[in-house]
Design a protein around this motif. Sequence first.
Motif, PDB file in Angstrom:
ATOM      1  N   TYR A   1     116.252  92.700  80.615  1.00 29.59           N
ATOM      2  CA  TYR A   1     117.264  91.681  80.324  1.00 29.59           C
ATOM      3  C   TYR A   1     117.454  90.750  81.517  1.00 29.59           C
ATOM      4  O   TYR A   1     117.568  89.534  81.360  1.00 29.59           O
ATOM      5  CB  TYR A   1     118.616  92.333  80.005  1.00 29.59           C
ATOM      6  CG  TYR A   1     118.698  93.018  78.677  1.00 29.59           C
ATOM      7  CD1 TYR A   1     119.157  92.335  77.554  1.00 29.59           C
ATOM      8  CD2 TYR A   1     118.332  94.353  78.534  1.00 29.59           C
ATOM      9  CE1 TYR A   1     119.255  92.971  76.331  1.00 29.59           C
ATOM     10  CE2 TYR A   1     118.423  94.989  77.318  1.00 29.59           C
ATOM     11  CZ  TYR A   1     118.886  94.297  76.214  1.00 29.59           C
ATOM     12  OH  TYR A   1     118.983  94.920  75.002  1.00 29.59           O
ATOM     13  N   TYR A  45     121.102  91.220  70.954  1.00 27.94           N
ATOM     14  CA  TYR A  45     122.238  90.853  71.795  1.00 27.94           C
ATOM     15  C   TYR A  45     122.064  89.507  72.473  1.00 27.94           C
ATOM     16  O   TYR A  45     122.918  89.101  73.246  1.00 27.94           O
ATOM     17  CB  TYR A  45     122.463  91.936  72.855  1.00 27.94           C
ATOM     18  CG  TYR A  45     122.632  93.304  72.267  1.00 27.94           C
ATOM     19  CD1 TYR A  45     123.803  93.646  71.595  1.00 27.94           C
ATOM     20  CD2 TYR A  45     121.609  94.245  72.343  1.00 27.94           C
ATOM     21  CE1 TYR A  45     123.954  94.903  71.023  1.00 27.94           C
ATOM     22  CE2 TYR A  45     121.756  95.499  71.784  1.00 27.94           C
ATOM     23  CZ  TYR A  45     122.928  95.827  71.129  1.00 27.94           C
ATOM     24  OH  TYR A  45     123.078  97.060  70.573  1.00 27.94           O
ATOM     25  N   THR A  50     115.996  90.565  71.409  1.00 28.78           N
ATOM     26  CA  THR A  50     117.058  91.552  71.357  1.00 28.78           C
ATOM     27  C   THR A  50     118.153  91.056  70.434  1.00 28.78           C
ATOM     28  O   THR A  50     118.413  89.865  70.370  1.00 28.78           O
ATOM     29  CB  THR A  50     117.652  91.816  72.755  1.00 28.78           C
ATOM     30  OG1 THR A  50     118.840  92.610  72.628  1.00 28.78           O
ATOM     31  CG2 THR A  50     117.991  90.526  73.482  1.00 28.78           C
ATOM     32  N   SER A  70     118.110  86.531  70.205  1.00 28.52           N
ATOM     33  CA  SER A  70     118.348  87.351  69.015  1.00 28.52           C
ATOM     34  C   SER A  70     117.850  86.635  67.775  1.00 28.52           C
ATOM     35  O   SER A  70     117.967  85.429  67.649  1.00 28.52           O
ATOM     36  CB  SER A  70     119.841  87.661  68.864  1.00 28.52           C
ATOM     37  OG  SER A  70     120.558  86.505  68.484  1.00 28.52           O
ATOM     38  N   ASN A 128     122.075  89.250  64.436  1.00 29.01           N
ATOM     39  CA  ASN A 128     122.851  90.163  65.267  1.00 29.01           C
ATOM     40  C   ASN A 128     123.129  91.477  64.555  1.00 29.01           C
ATOM     41  O   ASN A 128     124.136  92.127  64.789  1.00 29.01           O
ATOM     42  CB  ASN A 128     124.163  89.507  65.689  1.00 29.01           C
ATOM     43  CG  ASN A 128     123.927  88.320  66.585  1.00 29.01           C
ATOM     44  OD1 ASN A 128     124.184  87.191  66.206  1.00 29.01           O
ATOM     45  ND2 ASN A 128     123.397  88.554  67.762  1.00 29.01           N
ATOM     46  N   ASN A 142     116.786  85.751  76.662  1.00 27.67           N
ATOM     47  CA  ASN A 142     117.114  86.901  75.823  1.00 27.67           C
ATOM     48  C   ASN A 142     117.539  86.313  74.486  1.00 27.67           C
ATOM     49  O   ASN A 142     118.542  85.609  74.406  1.00 27.67           O
ATOM     50  CB  ASN A 142     118.238  87.733  76.444  1.00 27.67           C
ATOM     51  CG  ASN A 142     117.768  88.515  77.633  1.00 27.67           C
ATOM     52  OD1 ASN A 142     116.972  89.432  77.501  1.00 27.67           O
ATOM     53  ND2 ASN A 142     118.234  88.142  78.831  1.00 27.67           N
TER      54      ASN A 142
END
Length: 172
Positions: free
Chosen positions: A115, A84, A82, A123, A126, A121
């Motif tokens: 999540y 985030y 992700t 990245s 970004n 999680n």
Amino acid sequence: MAGIWIMRIGHRPDRDKRVTTHVALSSRALGAKGIYVDTFDPVLEENIRSVVGRFGGDYTIQTGVKWKDVVKNFDGKIVHLTMYGSRVDEALPQIPKDENILIFVGAEKVPPEVYQRADFNISVGNQPHSEIAALAIFLDRFTEGKALYEDRNGRMTVIPNERGKTVVNNPE
């Protein structure tokens, strides 16, 4: 290294067929053992099995699989890609290589439970970008590039050369 598995969620066959195909092909080329796709898609299954049949390896595909069932039965760490999450370079040293990992790759909005359930999680940048690119970068770094030129004992082999396309049929 233990096995790497992909969980593709939010696949829409009419809209995402090429993207999900590329998620599967990229993950196969970069060392994953297989992919689960939440939406039943026999054409996708046939296409990926055809590539595996021609180019080898032990990559598997299963569509129409509920992600919650996969997570419930999965023995290993769960990674969610992700934009985030934690930076990939900072997170990689924390992910054990001697355990199975299941990598979530979303097509549309990912449920908040993913999540919460994920052990990591992560990245890959970004900024908005392709899930295919994020998966490829993550897998290449996680496997240290070892899967890129691995021989998978397929019926066909691509012979690298600077110009032209050379594909040979291997004897059975």
